[in-house]
Each structure stands twice: as C-alpha cells, then as structure tokens.
Design a protein around this motif. Sequence first.
Motif, PDB file in Angstrom:
ATOM      1  N   LEU A  34       0.827  -1.200   0.000  1.00  0.00           N
ATOM      2  CA  LEU A  34       0.000   0.000   0.000  1.00  0.00           C
ATOM      3  C   LEU A  34       0.868   1.258   0.000  1.00  0.00           C
ATOM      4  CD1 LEU A  34      -2.814  -0.806   2.599  1.00  0.00           C
ATOM      5  CD2 LEU A  34      -2.748  -1.276   0.152  1.00  0.00           C
ATOM      6  N   PRO A  35       0.330   2.375  -0.508  1.00  0.00           N
ATOM      7  CA  PRO A  35       1.043   3.641  -0.391  1.00  0.00           C
ATOM      8  C   PRO A  35       1.316   3.946   1.078  1.00  0.00           C
ATOM      9  CG  PRO A  35      -0.804   3.847  -1.901  1.00  0.00           C
ATOM     10  CD  PRO A  35      -0.948   2.508  -1.229  1.00  0.00           C
ATOM     11  N   GLY A  36       2.295   4.776   1.339  1.00  0.00           N
ATOM     12  CA  GLY A  36       2.641   5.118   2.704  1.00  0.00           C
ATOM     13  C   GLY A  36       1.554   5.920   3.391  1.00  0.00           C
ATOM     14  N   GLY A  62      -7.973  -9.088   8.707  1.00  0.00           N
ATOM     15  CA  GLY A  62      -7.198 -10.060   7.943  1.00  0.00           C
ATOM     16  C   GLY A  62      -6.902  -9.650   6.514  1.00  0.00           C
ATOM     17  N   LEU A  63      -7.039  -8.355   6.201  1.00  0.00           N
ATOM     18  CA  LEU A  63      -6.831  -7.893   4.826  1.00  0.00           C
ATOM     19  C   LEU A  63      -5.408  -7.424   4.568  1.00  0.00           C
ATOM     20  CD1 LEU A  63     -10.156  -5.921   4.211  1.00  0.00           C
ATOM     21  CD2 LEU A  63      -9.475  -8.079   3.163  1.00  0.00           C
ATOM     22  N   VAL A  64      -4.775  -6.813   5.543  1.00  0.00           N
ATOM     23  CA  VAL A  64      -3.424  -6.294   5.354  1.00  0.00           C
ATOM     24  C   VAL A  64      -2.528  -6.735   6.502  1.00  0.00           C
ATOM     25  CG1 VAL A  64      -4.318  -4.267   4.128  1.00  0.00           C
ATOM     26  CG2 VAL A  64      -3.825  -4.104   6.579  1.00  0.00           C
ATOM     27  N   GLN A  65      -1.234  -6.606   6.254  1.00  0.00           N
ATOM     28  CA  GLN A  65      -0.259  -6.953   7.288  1.00  0.00           C
ATOM     29  C   GLN A  65       0.923  -6.004   7.181  1.00  0.00           C
ATOM     30  OE1 GLN A  65       2.342 -10.554   6.883  1.00  0.00           O
ATOM     31  NE2 GLN A  65       1.244 -11.218   8.738  1.00  0.00           N
ATOM     32  N   ALA A  66       1.304  -5.443   8.321  1.00  0.00           N
ATOM     33  CA  ALA A  66       2.470  -4.563   8.358  1.00  0.00           C
ATOM     34  C   ALA A  66       3.729  -5.412   8.495  1.00  0.00           C
ATOM     35  CB  ALA A  66       2.353  -3.593   9.518  1.00  0.00           C
ATOM     36  N   ARG A  67       4.731  -5.146   7.662  1.00  0.00           N
ATOM     37  CA  ARG A  67       5.997  -5.869   7.725  1.00  0.00           C
ATOM     38  C   ARG A  67       7.096  -4.893   8.121  1.00  0.00           C
ATOM     39  NH1 ARG A  67       5.001  -9.112   1.994  1.00  0.00           N
ATOM     40  NH2 ARG A  67       3.153 -10.276   2.733  1.00  0.00           N
ATOM     41  N   GLY A  71       6.739  -1.986   5.016  1.00  0.00           N
ATOM     42  CA  GLY A  71       5.483  -1.324   4.722  1.00  0.00           C
ATOM     43  C   GLY A  71       4.294  -2.208   5.023  1.00  0.00           C
ATOM     44  N   VAL A  72       3.153  -1.814   4.491  1.00  0.00           N
ATOM     45  CA  VAL A  72       1.898  -2.547   4.710  1.00  0.00           C
ATOM     46  C   VAL A  72       1.496  -3.209   3.411  1.00  0.00           C
ATOM     47  CG1 VAL A  72      -0.527  -2.375   5.386  1.00  0.00           C
ATOM     48  CG2 VAL A  72       1.189  -0.937   6.515  1.00  0.00           C
ATOM     49  N   PHE A  73       1.209  -4.507   3.464  1.00  0.00           N
ATOM     50  CA  PHE A  73       0.912  -5.282   2.261  1.00  0.00           C
ATOM     51  C   PHE A  73      -0.481  -5.909   2.353  1.00  0.00           C
ATOM     52  CE2 PHE A  73       5.437  -4.964   2.410  1.00  0.00           C
ATOM     53  CZ  PHE A  73       5.869  -4.949   1.082  1.00  0.00           C
ATOM     54  N   VAL A  74      -1.121  -6.046   1.197  1.00  0.00           N
ATOM     55  CA  VAL A  74      -2.410  -6.727   1.111  1.00  0.00           C
ATOM     56  C   VAL A  74      -2.156  -8.231   1.199  1.00  0.00           C
ATOM     57  CG1 VAL A  74      -4.450  -7.168  -0.312  1.00  0.00           C
ATOM     58  CG2 VAL A  74      -3.385  -4.899  -0.323  1.00  0.00           C
ATOM     59  N   ILE A  75      -2.850  -8.905   2.107  1.00  0.00           N
ATOM     60  CA  ILE A  75      -2.639 -10.357   2.267  1.00  0.00           C
ATOM     61  C   ILE A  75      -3.907 -11.165   1.960  1.00  0.00           C
ATOM     62  CG2 ILE A  75      -0.780 -10.074   3.924  1.00  0.00           C
ATOM     63  CD1 ILE A  75      -2.801 -10.734   6.152  1.00  0.00           C
ATOM     64  N   ALA A  76      -5.042 -10.490   1.758  1.00  0.00           N
ATOM     65  CA  ALA A  76      -6.288 -11.199   1.421  1.00  0.00           C
ATOM     66  C   ALA A  76      -7.217 -10.237   0.703  1.00  0.00           C
ATOM     67  CB  ALA A  76      -6.962 -11.750   2.673  1.00  0.00           C
TER      68      ALA A  76
END
Length: 229
Positions: A34-36, A62-67, A71-76
């Motif tokens: 995702l954008p910052g 359960g849609l995104v996860q911060a790494r 950054g934050v990524f879409v996981i579902a």
Amino acid sequence: MPLGALRPSPLVEQATQHLRDQITEGHWAVGTKLPGETTLAKTLGVGRSTVREALRALAGAGLVQARQGAGVFVIAAEPEEDWPTRLRRAAVTDVYEVRMLIEVEAAQVAAQRRTDDDLTVLHTAMDRRRQAANASDAEFVDADVALHAAVVAAAHNPVLTGLFAEFVPVLRKGLIDLVELLNLRAGDPNHGDAGHAALVDAIARGDAEAAGRSLREELTRTLAQLHAM
C-alpha cells in the motif's frame, strides 16, 4: 472506485471503508504494497493518525499486514468472517456436532461442580420444559434450550458458557425446524422428557459418567434426525 477526499464525519470508519473497497474490488491485489501513510492521508484528506487506525482495522479483518521496515501489504482480498457470522452461515448439523463436544463435557463437569443453587435452577428449568409441552413448538424449544443452558452454567466455566451462548441462535432455529418438519411432538408433546430427566438426575447425584452418557444419547438421536432432514 477512485480514492477521493472524505467528508468530516466518523473519519476512521470512512477511511477504513474506502481502503477496504480498494482491496475487495481488486484495485490493490494480494501481495501489493500500500502507499505510505503520508500519501494515503493526503489522498483521503485526513490525518496520518486516522490512516493508521484504518490500517489497524484492516489488519484486524485479515486484509493487510504490516511488515517491519517494508510497509503494509495486502494479504487477502476478502475480510475474515467473525465467529458469529461463521455460525450463522454454517450447516446446523456441523454446529450440532460441535455442540455435542462442548455440552457432553459440560454435563460431566456440572455433575462434579453443581451447587445447591444450580440444582434449583435445573429443576426449575425441567419443570418449565414440561409446562411448555402445552405451548407452541417455538416455546417448547426455548424451554428445552434453557434447560441445556442451565446444565452448561452448572459447570461453572465461563468459556463453556460463552461458547454455548454463541451456538444458541443457530441451534434454536434448527431445532424449531426439526420439531415442525418431523412433527416430533404429535404423539408426545413433551418429546425427550425421559432423557432430560435422566440427565438432571445424574447431575444431582454427582454421577459424571451417567450425565455425559444421558446427554450424548439424547444429542446423538437429535443429530441423526437433523441429518435425515
């Protein structure tokens, strides 16, 4: 749906919904970063703290996860269903099988832990179930469920009590359908009285084995009837 500035009213909820829509409608595919926060805040017309809360809500769904550091990524692409929603969508036979696992154990524990007050509640619930023999199918099922709830409560385990309470709406509907479709009370308005009386008696005697056996037999018969519907 393109992003746009938001109206000033619950901003976190609006931001969460807009970001959720971007994900569920495929604008941000699974695996996308995702954008910052600064970019999202500027695009949505809100503060970074609002974006941060929205992302936290999406992570909870359960849609995104911060790494860390990435950054934050879409996981579902679809949010996880909460427990009550899953129960509403589940087949009543599946719910009933889990109910058996929980309630048979609860009955055995209840036989070991029941107090005099619990026995008063159980006998009152048994009397009300018998009185409901002259009532409608829905009222009879409600009295039946109340008796089973009293059994679970007598185990004095709040987790078991909470789990059973979650099952009640689905169980109630399934049992009403069962009684009505199979016309179970046509020949015996107080259907299942002997089995329930044996259950209450076993708990009163403190006989855990007999309590579990009585309830297992009763629930097994009902589950077989549900499978046959």
